[in-house]
Design a protein around this motif. Structure first.
Motif, short mmCIF file in Angstrom:
data_model
loop_
_atom_site.label_atom_id
_atom_site.label_comp_id
_atom_site.label_asym_id
_atom_site.label_seq_id
_atom_site.Cartn_x
_atom_site.Cartn_y
_atom_site.Cartn_z
N UNK A 1 -17.64 14.08 -0.38
CA UNK A 1 -16.83 14.27 0.33
C UNK A 1 -16.07 12.93 -1.37
N UNK A 2 -16.00 11.65 -0.52
CA UNK A 2 -15.62 10.84 -1.46
C UNK A 2 -16.04 11.30 -2.53
N UNK B 1 3.78 6.20 -0.41
CA UNK B 1 2.57 6.62 -1.06
C UNK B 1 2.18 5.75 0.01
N UNK B 2 0.70 6.49 -0.12
CA UNK B 2 -0.47 5.93 0.91
C UNK B 2 -1.04 6.52 1.82
N UNK C 1 -11.58 1.85 4.14
CA UNK C 1 -11.29 1.18 2.82
C UNK C 1 -11.43 1.72 0.94
N UNK C 2 -11.93 3.03 1.57
CA UNK C 2 -12.97 3.58 0.03
C UNK C 2 -11.88 4.52 -0.27
N UNK C 3 -10.90 4.95 0.48
CA UNK C 3 -9.80 5.51 0.04
C UNK C 3 -8.20 4.83 -0.25
N UNK C 4 -7.86 3.68 0.20
CA UNK C 4 -7.66 2.69 -0.13
C UNK C 4 -7.82 2.05 -1.49
N UNK C 5 -9.18 2.05 -1.90
CA UNK C 5 -10.01 1.37 -3.03
C UNK C 5 -9.35 2.82 -4.20
N UNK D 1 -1.27 -1.85 8.27
CA UNK D 1 0.24 -0.98 7.63
C UNK D 1 -0.16 -0.50 6.07
N UNK D 2 -1.12 -0.69 6.07
CA UNK D 2 -2.08 0.49 4.76
C UNK D 2 -1.12 1.71 4.52
#
Length: 382
Positions: A307-308, A22-23, A343-347, A367-368
């Protein structure tokens, strides 16, 4: 979510399997190692030619002395839609069965099917270095880029644009034949222009609606350290659609424009009027100047913000979860924008695959993310 990717005689890979957690996934390694090949393989799980626009026979691996690429295959496994309910993982595959073949096949759970069915499972969205100068590139490339954004949320748009292009080619052939002394059938021209008006109207309406949604998404991201873009479409049909004109008004406008353009198109040997001539433009809001005048870094940041916004749009549309493919994403981005992108990809809780020559460029992910070292047609975790 994609859990496994398998390549057989694809590009630089003889045989390789990548287990995916995941991630975000960071693919790092030297130039030419095969990082972009992995992204291209993932991009093939949508109708079309993927992020490189290559033909199927170009993707087969070649040994020295081999004149044509080998038969190849790419397969992936998606996690079970509802494992608690006993659902099984889903297997998707694509490739060609004969060396040098020009058409690829698509299979879902081993059954051959139409490429459009892939959209029931995945919606890949990508950004590549070729898009770093998107707003100063050729108009046709920008429109193709934007149509792909429209298509990702509205799959029928691709068929509409394809039908429009086919009718446009037939009309031009008739006009050129007429200019060379062979009489063009006026009734057939009328019929083709009616078809162009119908499909052109549908395309313009879809583009205008997508532009409005994307602009809303960009505006909602004003607190991010990305430059904001004011988007517009420079096409008569799209302008009418944005103003709320009726379908009949847009269609008749296109039809009349095509009629008036017959002589000019015949003399020029190309179609100079219609929705295929529309363009996507952007104004760099903070600097109040066209995006085309910006540096590669500024244009890249504008494209990434777009794209985001597209990814967020797909999430709101209730379509299958988008998969984000970013080739050389950190290039030309300063440290704050790189960190903001991650940060945006994670959010957004995205499954994202990103490439770069150095793992350190993705240090802000920590580690994300999973890190995969790619080298000489193979890879290792870490």
């Amino acid at each position: 979510m994609i859990t496994r990717l398998t390549l057989t005689d694809f590009r630089s890979y003889a045989a390789a399997t990548l287990a995916i957690g995941p991630g975000p996934v960071v693919l790092h390694g030297p130039n030419g190692a095969g990082k972009t090949n992995l992204l291209e393989a993932l991009s093939l799980f949508t109708p079309g030619r993927g992020l490189r626009g290559a033909t199927a026979h170009e993707m087969g691996r070649r040994e020295p002395g081999e004149a044509v690429g080998r038969a190849w295959a790419v397969a992936l496994t998606l996690e079970a839609p509802d494992a608690d309910a006993g659902d099984d993982p889903v297997r998707l595959g694509t490739g060609v069965q004969t060396a040098g073949a020009g058409r690829r096949m698509v299979r879902i759970e081993g059954e051959t099917t139409a490429p459009g069915r892939l959209l029931d499972y995945l919606r890949p969205v990508w950004a590549t270095p070729e898009q770093d100068r998107l707003f100063s590139d050729a108009r046709a490339e920008r429109l193709k880029f934007f149509d792909r954004l429209v298509f990702a949320a509205e799959p029928a748009h691709a068929a509409v644009v394809s039908a429009y292009d086919k009718a446009l080619r037939e009309r031009l052939r008739l006009l050129v034949d007429g200019a060379e002394g062979r009489e063009a059938d006026p009734l057939w021209l009328d019929a083709l222009e009616l078809r162009l008006a119908e499909t052109g109207t549908r395309a313009a309406l879809s583009r205008a609606a997508a532009l409005k949604t994307l602009q809303t998404g960009i505006d909602a991201r004003a607190d991010r350290p990305f430059p904001q873009a004011d988007l517009s479409l420079t096409g008569e049909a799209e302008a009418l659609a944005a103003e709320g004109a009726t379908t009949e008004t847009i269609s008749e406008t296109i039809r009349e424009g095509l009629r008036r353009s017959r002589g000019r198109d015949a003399a020029a040997g190309r179609s100079l009027y219609g929705p295929h001539r529309s363009d996507l433009t952007a104004l760099h809001r903070e600097k109040n100047r066209p995006a085309a005048e910006g540096s590669s870094g500024e244009q890249k940041a504008l494209v990434l913000n777009l794209i985001l916004a597209q990814v967020a749009r797909l999430g709101m549309a209730g379509s299958p979860r988008p998969v984000l493919l970013l080739d050389e994403a950190p290039a030309h981005l300063d440290t704050p924008r790189r960190a903001a992108l991650f940060d945006e990809i994670i959010a957004l809780d995205l499954q994202a695959f990103m490439t770069g020559t150095e793992a350190s460029l993705f240090g802000d992910l920590g580690t994300r993310a999973s890190f995969v070292r790619v080298e000489a047609g193979g890879f290792s975790v870490g």
